[in-house]
Design an enzyme around this catalytic site. Structure first.
Site, PDB file in Angstrom:
ATOM      1  N   SER A   1       2.893  -0.091  49.219  1.00 22.67           N
ATOM      2  CA  SER A   1       3.033  -0.860  50.177  1.00 22.67           C
ATOM      3  C   SER A   1       4.575  -0.702  50.894  1.00 22.67           C
ATOM      4  CB  SER A   1       3.228  -2.318  49.413  1.00 22.67           C
ATOM      5  OG  SER A   1       3.963  -2.316  48.578  1.00 22.67           O
TER       6      SER A   1
ATOM      7  N   LYS B   1       4.264  -4.626  56.226  1.00 20.65           N
ATOM      8  CA  LYS B   1       4.440  -5.993  56.601  1.00 20.65           C
ATOM      9  C   LYS B   1       4.471  -6.106  58.207  1.00 20.65           C
ATOM     10  CE  LYS B   1       6.104  -8.475  53.111  1.00 20.65           C
ATOM     11  NZ  LYS B   1       5.775  -9.853  52.832  1.00 20.65           N
TER      12      LYS B   1
END
Length: 479
Positions: free
Chosen positions: A366, A114
């Protein structure tokens, strides 16, 4: 090697710091700069489906398609503040029959991909907007990324986190001197609060998965992968709101259309799969999931518009396979990843990507922000799903030595007893018997079957509750 050809237009856009790069002849390919965007959106507010309280960067009637040029611009701008994370060959390649590479983006400073989009979105703010500050709504990873890079860039940050947000992620945001507001029972409520505050305080609201600059920033991970691994057949992307999937799909398909883009979701919130069935983003019910980072009830409008024609396959995985994947990552790769980061491996372990046997596949890990308590539960669930943590009920003699004998039999083959509970009141057939519930840890599934056969040969009433697949069995052996 991937060569990024950055034009003057892509690298010198100080006049567009409040907006996004765009093709002026195609107003829906990307956003105009702020003053054009305000005029553009003011006309859209007339729509009955478009309310002032909604996010101005995500219009359902005029979604924005992110371009490859914007992704290369993002890569150039964020490079000084983002870790170029390794993409290494997995030890599980031999076990799965695939040549697997792991893009370890959980090694970013805040433990998540992110950061890429968050940094780019804040770098593109005007000086005036930087001074006023930004606001975001997030369960954790996006909030941490915005707080961390806001701290580095000296931009005031406010984050609205629902009351169900993990404690570890809340504390991390506070460590970066952010204003953390704990309100809302879920992400939908937190988002409404954040947008309301943005309008009242003049903050810039940054959507965690559908803001065009967020999507462009997330796409930079694909550029790194293509530089690090040659001859890729497929890239497997964790999918929630669709921002990462959209960014990766644009970058990869522009540079090498032959590479397959595979999205993976949890069965507890398959919002992108539902969008594909409906041919548009639709609201999807959320159930509790180990992949909480993917629990987004509706795919972003911009993400959907960008990715819908570029995704080759969507896979929906069951929760037990996510737990097994987290376990495999810890045991075989020494990687602690959250459920969202493990879904790609889960799809492979579940046999849902067998068409890539013998081919080279990249999995994007991720995020690694998982609470230690949740990690413990995940590992236990993984062991249970793997057939290595088993629960059985055995009816034994209630005379002295009956339970002791059961324990000796179990330990005789090297099985470890984790818990024992015995019940007398519910054994109605024989007052001289007791039902013993035993939780055992075995070496592997074969070892569990050995334990099952041993107990069934020794006792009349044996029941195993949680052997994987359809192998839960019981016995009323009379021998």
């Amino acid at each position: 090697m991937v060569q990024l050809k950055l034009t003057d237009e892509a690298t010198n856009r100080d006049d567009m710091r409040d907006g996004f790069c765009c093709d002026r002849n195609n107003p829906h390919s990307c956003c105009h700069r702020e003053e054009d965007s305000r005029s553009h959106h003011s006309n859209l507010h007339k729509s009955s489906d478009w309310k002032l309280a909604d996010d101005p960067s995500c219009n359902p009637e005029h979604p924005l398609k992110v371009t490859f040029e914007e992704i290369t611009s993002a890569a150039y701008r964020i490079k000084p503040g983002i870790v170029n994370t390794p993409c290494t060959r997995s030890h599980m390649s031999g076990l799965t029959g695939m040549d697997i590479y792991l893009k370890k983006d959980f090694l970013q400073n805040t433990g998540s991909f992110k950061e890429r989009g968050a940094r780019y979105a804040m770098l593109m703010l005007s000086q005036e907007r930087r001074q006023k500050g930004v606001i975001a709504a997030s369960l954790g990873n996006h909030a941490q990324a915005v707080c961390y890079h806001g701290h580095l860039l000296k931009i005031p940050v406010t984050v609205v986190m629902p009351i169900i947000a993990p404690i570890m992620k809340i504390q991390k945001c506070k460590e970066f001197n952010a204003n953390v507001i704990m309100e809302g029972k879920d992400m939908a409520e937190a988002r409404k609060i954040a947008i309301k505050l943005a309008k009242e305080k003049g903050f810039t609201y940054i959507n965690g998965y559908d803001h065009p600059q967020i999507i462009a920033g997330q796409g930079t991970i694909a550029l790194e992968i293509l530089e690090q691994v040659q001859d890729i057949d497929a890239i497997v992307v964790p999918t929630g709101g669709g921002g990462l999937l959209a960014g990766v799909a644009v970058a990869v398909k522009t540079l090498n259309p032959e590479i397959k883009i595979i999205g993976v979701e949890s069965e507890r919130c398959a919002s992108f799969t539902m969008a594909m069935k409906s041919e548009r983003p639709v609201s999807t019910p959320i159930e509790g999931t180990l992949a909480d980072g993917l629990a987004v009830p509706m795919v972003g409008y911009n993400a959907w518009e960008t990715a819908k024609s570029l995704v080759d396959k969507m896979v929906v995985v069951k929760e037990e396979w996510i737990a097994v994947a987290i376990l495999r990552m810890v045991e075989l790769e020494k990687c602690v990843v959250e459920g969202a980061g493990a879904v790609g491996l889960a799809a492979i372990l579940a046999g849902q990507l067998d068409e890539f046997k013998g081919k080279r596949v990249v999995l994007i890990l991720s995020g690694g922000n998982i609470d230690t308590t949740i990690l413990g539960r995940c590992l236990e669930r993984g062991l249970a799903a793997d057939g290595r943590l088993v629960k059985c009920k055995v009816t034994v003699s209630d005379r002295p030595g009956g339970i002791s004998e059961l324990c000796k039999i179990i330990s005789s083959i090297g099985v470890s007893i984790k818990d024992v509970i015995h019940e007398r009141a519910w054994v109605t057939s024989d007052v001289f018997s007791v039902e013993v519930k035993v939780v055992c840890e075995t070496r592997d599934y074969t070892h569990s079957l050995e334990l099952r056969d041993l107990l069934m040969n020794r006792y009349k009433k044996v029941k195993f509750d949680n052997l994987p697949e359809n192998l839960a069995v019981s016995s009323t052996n009379e021998n």
